[in-house]
Structure formats: structure tokens, C-alpha cells
Design a protein around this motif. Structure first.
Motif, PDB file in Angstrom:
ATOM      1  N   THR A   1      -3.596  -2.188  -5.805  1.00 48.88           N
ATOM      2  CA  THR A   1      -2.228  -1.790  -5.717  1.00 48.88           C
ATOM      3  C   THR A   1      -1.698  -1.934  -4.270  1.00 48.88           C
ATOM      4  O   THR A   1      -1.878  -1.268  -4.223  1.00 48.88           O
ATOM      5  CB  THR A   1      -1.305  -0.969  -6.840  1.00 48.88           C
ATOM      6  N   PRO A   2      -1.414  -3.079  -3.713  1.00 48.20           N
ATOM      7  CA  PRO A   2      -0.376  -3.159  -2.680  1.00 48.20           C
ATOM      8  C   PRO A   2       0.732  -1.870  -2.127  1.00 48.20           C
ATOM      9  O   PRO A   2       2.193  -2.971  -1.951  1.00 48.20           O
ATOM     10  CB  PRO A   2      -0.032  -4.628  -1.766  1.00 48.20           C
ATOM     11  N   SER A   3       0.841  -0.718  -2.243  1.00 48.61           N
ATOM     12  CA  SER A   3       0.894   0.441  -3.044  1.00 48.61           C
ATOM     13  C   SER A   3       1.762   0.704  -0.765  1.00 48.61           C
ATOM     14  O   SER A   3       3.172   1.949  -1.295  1.00 48.61           O
ATOM     15  CB  SER A   3       0.875   1.382  -3.479  1.00 48.61           C
ATOM     16  N   ILE A   4       1.357   0.428   0.167  1.00 50.58           N
ATOM     17  CA  ILE A   4       1.615   0.999   1.203  1.00 50.58           C
ATOM     18  C   ILE A   4       1.602   0.438   2.316  1.00 50.58           C
ATOM     19  O   ILE A   4       1.036  -1.111   2.266  1.00 50.58           O
ATOM     20  CB  ILE A   4       0.195   2.131   1.716  1.00 50.58           C
ATOM     21  N   MET A   5       2.601   0.845   3.145  1.00 51.30           N
ATOM     22  CA  MET A   5       3.350  -1.045   4.544  1.00 51.30           C
ATOM     23  C   MET A   5       1.733  -0.890   4.788  1.00 51.30           C
ATOM     24  O   MET A   5       1.396  -0.026   6.141  1.00 51.30           O
ATOM     25  CB  MET A   5       4.570  -0.269   5.277  1.00 51.30           C
ATOM     26  N   PRO A   6       1.901  -2.491   5.539  1.00 50.74           N
ATOM     27  CA  PRO A   6       0.711  -2.349   5.993  1.00 50.74           C
ATOM     28  C   PRO A   6       1.035  -1.991   7.564  1.00 50.74           C
ATOM     29  O   PRO A   6      -0.295  -1.722   7.935  1.00 50.74           O
ATOM     30  CB  PRO A   6       0.351  -4.281   6.502  1.00 50.74           C
TER      31      PRO A   6
ATOM     32  N   THR B   1       9.277 -15.203  17.384  1.00 49.47           N
ATOM     33  CA  THR B   1      10.106 -15.174  18.214  1.00 49.47           C
ATOM     34  C   THR B   1       9.719 -13.904  19.068  1.00 49.47           C
ATOM     35  O   THR B   1      10.833 -13.897  20.152  1.00 49.47           O
ATOM     36  CB  THR B   1      11.697 -14.767  17.858  1.00 49.47           C
ATOM     37  N   GLY B   2       9.025 -13.179  18.333  1.00 51.33           N
ATOM     38  CA  GLY B   2       8.499 -12.155  18.930  1.00 51.33           C
ATOM     39  C   GLY B   2       6.709 -11.361  18.374  1.00 51.33           C
ATOM     40  O   GLY B   2       7.512 -12.053  17.085  1.00 51.33           O
ATOM     41  N   PRO B   3       6.556 -10.338  19.314  1.00 53.65           N
ATOM     42  CA  PRO B   3       5.288 -10.184  17.465  1.00 53.65           C
ATOM     43  C   PRO B   3       5.757  -9.212  16.926  1.00 53.65           C
ATOM     44  O   PRO B   3       6.899  -8.351  16.667  1.00 53.65           O
ATOM     45  CB  PRO B   3       4.909  -8.937  19.427  1.00 53.65           C
ATOM     46  N   HIS B   4       4.727  -9.543  15.646  1.00 53.63           N
ATOM     47  CA  HIS B   4       5.681  -9.396  14.558  1.00 53.63           C
ATOM     48  C   HIS B   4       4.625  -9.091  13.509  1.00 53.63           C
ATOM     49  O   HIS B   4       4.012 -10.134  13.990  1.00 53.63           O
ATOM     50  CB  HIS B   4       6.813  -9.425  13.484  1.00 53.63           C
ATOM     51  N   LEU B   5       4.472  -8.572  12.443  1.00 54.20           N
ATOM     52  CA  LEU B   5       4.042  -9.180  11.248  1.00 54.20           C
ATOM     53  C   LEU B   5       4.265  -9.520   9.767  1.00 54.20           C
ATOM     54  O   LEU B   5       5.702  -8.918   9.418  1.00 54.20           O
ATOM     55  CB  LEU B   5       3.067  -8.064  10.520  1.00 54.20           C
ATOM     56  N   HIS B   6       4.498 -10.478   9.736  1.00 56.90           N
ATOM     57  CA  HIS B   6       5.488 -11.079   8.669  1.00 56.90           C
ATOM     58  C   HIS B   6       4.170 -11.297   7.484  1.00 56.90           C
ATOM     59  O   HIS B   6       2.992 -11.120   7.193  1.00 56.90           O
ATOM     60  CB  HIS B   6       4.786 -12.804   8.579  1.00 56.90           C
ATOM     61  N   TYR B   7       4.203 -10.283   6.091  1.00 56.50           N
ATOM     62  CA  TYR B   7       3.533  -9.343   4.784  1.00 56.50           C
ATOM     63  C   TYR B   7       4.262 -10.364   3.731  1.00 56.50           C
ATOM     64  O   TYR B   7       5.264 -10.392   3.007  1.00 56.50           O
ATOM     65  CB  TYR B   7       3.760  -8.797   5.329  1.00 56.50           C
ATOM     66  N   GLU B   8       3.277 -10.646   2.691  1.00 55.66           N
ATOM     67  CA  GLU B   8       3.327 -11.446   1.401  1.00 55.66           C
ATOM     68  C   GLU B   8       2.591 -10.615   0.402  1.00 55.66           C
ATOM     69  O   GLU B   8       1.682 -10.527   1.287  1.00 55.66           O
ATOM     70  CB  GLU B   8       3.717 -12.850   2.083  1.00 55.66           C
ATOM     71  N   VAL B   9       3.273 -11.143  -0.936  1.00 55.38           N
ATOM     72  CA  VAL B   9       2.817 -10.845  -2.197  1.00 55.38           C
ATOM     73  C   VAL B   9       2.582 -11.470  -3.059  1.00 55.38           C
ATOM     74  O   VAL B   9       4.197 -11.823  -3.024  1.00 55.38           O
ATOM     75  CB  VAL B   9       3.281  -9.788  -2.297  1.00 55.38           C
ATOM     76  N   HIS B  10       1.574 -11.952  -3.660  1.00 53.88           N
ATOM     77  CA  HIS B  10       1.833 -13.182  -4.416  1.00 53.88           C
ATOM     78  C   HIS B  10       1.541 -12.312  -5.597  1.00 53.88           C
ATOM     79  O   HIS B  10       0.493 -11.735  -5.817  1.00 53.88           O
ATOM     80  CB  HIS B  10       1.324 -14.357  -3.703  1.00 53.88           C
ATOM     81  N   VAL B  11       2.319 -12.699  -6.719  1.00 51.65           N
ATOM     82  CA  VAL B  11       1.405 -12.602  -7.655  1.00 51.65           C
ATOM     83  C   VAL B  11       1.381 -13.482  -8.960  1.00 51.65           C
ATOM     84  O   VAL B  11       2.266 -13.935  -9.125  1.00 51.65           O
ATOM     85  CB  VAL B  11       2.286 -11.500  -8.835  1.00 51.65           C
TER      86      VAL B  11
ATOM     87  N   VAL C   1       6.654 -12.260  -4.425  1.00 53.24           N
ATOM     88  CA  VAL C   1       7.730 -11.483  -5.327  1.00 53.24           C
ATOM     89  C   VAL C   1       8.351 -10.599  -3.955  1.00 53.24           C
ATOM     90  O   VAL C   1       7.166 -11.033  -2.606  1.00 53.24           O
ATOM     91  CB  VAL C   1       7.096 -10.346  -6.176  1.00 53.24           C
ATOM     92  N   ASP C   2       8.622  -9.473  -4.162  1.00 51.33           N
ATOM     93  CA  ASP C   2       8.726  -8.717  -2.907  1.00 51.33           C
ATOM     94  C   ASP C   2       8.684  -7.973  -2.872  1.00 51.33           C
ATOM     95  O   ASP C   2       7.991  -7.513  -3.885  1.00 51.33           O
ATOM     96  CB  ASP C   2      10.766  -8.123  -2.972  1.00 51.33           C
ATOM     97  N   PRO C   3       7.554  -7.653  -1.278  1.00 53.29           N
ATOM     98  CA  PRO C   3       6.413  -6.492  -1.087  1.00 53.29           C
ATOM     99  C   PRO C   3       6.983  -5.002  -1.214  1.00 53.29           C
ATOM    100  O   PRO C   3       6.531  -4.294  -1.825  1.00 53.29           O
ATOM    101  CB  PRO C   3       5.930  -6.964   0.671  1.00 53.29           C
ATOM    102  N   LEU C   4       8.389  -5.136  -1.475  1.00 55.18           N
ATOM    103  CA  LEU C   4       8.797  -3.672  -0.694  1.00 55.18           C
ATOM    104  C   LEU C   4       8.727  -3.255  -3.057  1.00 55.18           C
ATOM    105  O   LEU C   4       8.626  -1.970  -2.674  1.00 55.18           O
ATOM    106  CB  LEU C   4      10.443  -3.713  -0.896  1.00 55.18           C
ATOM    107  N   LYS C   5       8.704  -3.806  -3.744  1.00 53.97           N
ATOM    108  CA  LYS C   5       9.001  -3.515  -5.083  1.00 53.97           C
ATOM    109  C   LYS C   5       7.667  -2.540  -4.988  1.00 53.97           C
ATOM    110  O   LYS C   5       7.352  -1.781  -5.918  1.00 53.97           O
ATOM    111  CB  LYS C   5       8.289  -4.924  -5.925  1.00 53.97           C
TER     112      LYS C   5
END
Length: 315
Positions: free
Chosen positions: A182-187, A287-297, A302-306
Motif C-alpha cells: 500500500t503506497p502509504s509514504i510520500m515518494p 514549469t519547474g522541477p517537481h514530481l507528478h505522482y498518481e495512484v490508480h485503483v 484516486v487522491d494519493p493523499l488518501k
């Protein structure tokens, strides 16, 4: 001196003539010897009938009984220890069932001690011992346990406990595997610059569109770690997303990572939670360095923060 003798006078009823009987000293000695011999014969017969020590065979039986009595005492102690062990395993089994979220056996009652002789049937039933106190009767060859052991009952109870513990172990293993996957930590570290949204104004396309993940702003080259265990499903370059890869965590859960500057895993590779898998970048439409992070069920975003555990959300 004249020889001593006894004279017995027998007087019959009526007018019959009295009779006399002379017993000499020699006759008295003969009678004494005969009486003593008869008495010893009677005592010997009684010894043969009622004691195990009168004959060699009886002595062998008595010694064997003593040896068996000692062995039965040892076995009785071991059976008591086995009873306690089975009871302790039963208690642990119930505790593990609670931890695994499984139903417990409500049929079990309080534990009682076999050695105390306290009334009850729990431990005896669990361990297969019927608490029937019986006397040791070695003279009759009846040597018995302090409790009648039901070996089949013990084997049956041990088999039940083994099967129950195996089921609990499998359940806990599945729970552990599900938790590990379960992806339960921020990457990545950094701050949350954009939330999950069904409609968000895109800063470069200048239109409202769904944002199927979250954005974590971080310095170029900041580490990206696996949020859970899984298998890398795909690695490549995707228009708009730049350097992108996906991880399949099982149970229908897939995570997606985009805009990476460097990807350190390959397709089909297994990864563990917390392992370094990529670096934050600015590839693709960004527009700048960042990570785009998705969770699919099951194929739906779905919202990764859940999934993120409390305290693991970046500021």
C-alpha cells in the motif's frame, strides 16, 4: 524323677462311665510339633494367596510393579507439562486471532490446573485428560495414572491448534503483504504545490482539466523513493509527462511518477518500500522541477493523499 504326664477325665452326660486319657510328655511334644507345622503351613498358604513376596515370581512382579510405578509417575508429570503447553498455545492462538481480526473460539473456558485437582474440564478437554483420581494398587498389579490420559484427544487438540495457527499465519502474512504493497509514504520530500482535482486550471495549457495526481515541488535531482513494494510495470517517455514510469503494487493498485530527471529502475524489476527509484526533474510539460505522482485503483485515479499515513504528508 518319674516322668510327668497329663490325665484328662472325660465325663459323659447321663450315668455313663467316666473315661480317662493319659498324655505323656512325649505325646505333648509330638502334638506341639504337629500344631506348629500346621500353623506354618497355614501362614505360608496365606502368604502365597495375599502377598507378592512368597514366591520368586511374586518378588519379580513386586520389583516390576515398583519400576512401573516410577515410570508412570514420570509420565504423569510429562502429561501435566504437555497439558500446560497445549493450554498456553491455545491462549496464544486466541491472541493471534484477535490481532489478525479473525473470530475467536468462544467455546474455550477458563484454564484450571490439573495438579491442583480443581474441578473443571477446560485444560483436561483441551489436552485430552479426564481428571479421575485413582488409587495405586500394586499388590493387584493395577498401576494407573492420576488422570486417565486421552492420547487421541491430545493429538486431536494439537492438530486443531496447528491448523488454526497456520490459518492465522496465512492471514497475517496476507495483511502484511497488503500493508507492504500500500503506497502509504510520500515518494519525495518537498512541498505540496498542487492537489488532486477533477478540474484544475493548467498553468501552461491555460485551460481547466482534471489533475489526476499531486505535484511535489522539490529541487532538481531530489530523490524519489518507492511508496510501497511492487513491480515496475513500464518505463519510458510520455508526451506532457516527460520521463515516466509506473509501479504495480498488486490488489489493483498502480502508482505513476512523471517529470523525472533520471529513472533508476527498469521494467519488470521488483522494488521495496523506501528504495531509491528516480530523481526529481523538469522533463515534459512542466514549469519547474517537481514530481507528478498518481495512484490508480482498478484503473481509476484516486487522491494519493488518501493512502499517505499521518505525519507522512509533505508541507
Amino acid at each position: 524323677m518319674a516322668p510327668q504326664h497329663w490325665t484328662f477325665v472325660i465325663v459323659p452326660p447321663g450315668n455313663e462311665r467316666a473315661r480317662t486319657m493319659l498324655v505323656t510328655q512325649r505325646m505333648r511334644r509330638v502334638l506341639t510339633v504337629v500344631t506348629s507345622a500346621f500353623g506354618m503351613l497355614v501362614i505360608g498358604a496365606l502368604g502365597i494367596l495375599f502377598t507378592p513376596y512368597a514366591t520368586p515370581g511374586g518378588r519379580v512382579v513386586a520389583v516390576e510393579n515398583a519400576r512401573l510405578r516410577a515410570r508412570l509417575a514420570q509420565m504423569d508429570t510429562r502429561l501435566l507439562a504437555l497439558t500446560d503447553t497445549l493450554a498456553a498455545i491455545g491462549v496464544r492462538d486466541q491472541q493471534l486471532r484477535v490481532m489478525a481480526g479473525m473470530p475467536t473460539d468462544s467455546g474455550l473456558v477458563d484454564v484450571v490446573d490439573l495438579r491442583s485437582g480443581a474441578p473443571g474440564k477446560d485444560v483436561f478437554t483441551l489436552a485430552g485428560i479426564v481428571p479421575e483420581r485413582q488409587l495405586l494398587r500394586p499388590f493387584l498389579g493395577r498401576l494407573e495414572f492420576s488422570g486417565t490420559p486421552d492420547i487421541e484427544g491430545m493429538i486431536r487438540r494439537a492438530t486443531e491448534l496447528s491448523a488454526s495457527l497456520r490459518t492465522v499465519s496465512d492471514t497475517l502474512e496476507r495483511h502484511f503483504e497488503r500493508s507492504a504493497n500500500t503506497p502509504s509514504i510520500m515518494p519525495s520530500s518537498g512541498w505540496l504545490s498542487s492537489h488532486f482535482s477533477v478540474s484544475r486550471f493548467h498553468p501552461m495549457l491555460h485551460e481547466h482539466r482534471a489533475h489526476e495526481g499531486i505535484d511535489l515541488a522539490a529541487p532538481m535531482g531530489a530523490p524519489i523513493v518507492a511508496p510501497a513494494s511492487g513491480v515496475v510495470r513500464s518505463v519510458g517517455y510520455e508526451p506532457g509527462y516527460g520521463n515516466t514510469f509506473e509501479i504495480d503494487h498488486g490488489n489493483g493498485i498502480v502508482t505513476k511518477f512523471a517529470h523525472c530527471s533520471r529513472i533508476m529502475v527498469r521494467s519488470g524489476q521488483s522494488v521495496a518500500r523506501g528504495r531509491l527509484i528516480a530523481a526529481v526533474g523538469n522533463s515534459g510539460l512542466s514549469t519547474g522541477p517537481h514530481l507528478h505522482y498518481e495512484v490508480h485503483v482498478n484503473g481509476k485515479p484516486v487522491d494519493p493523499l488518501k493512502f499517505i499515513l499521518p505525519g507522512k504528508i509533505a508541507d
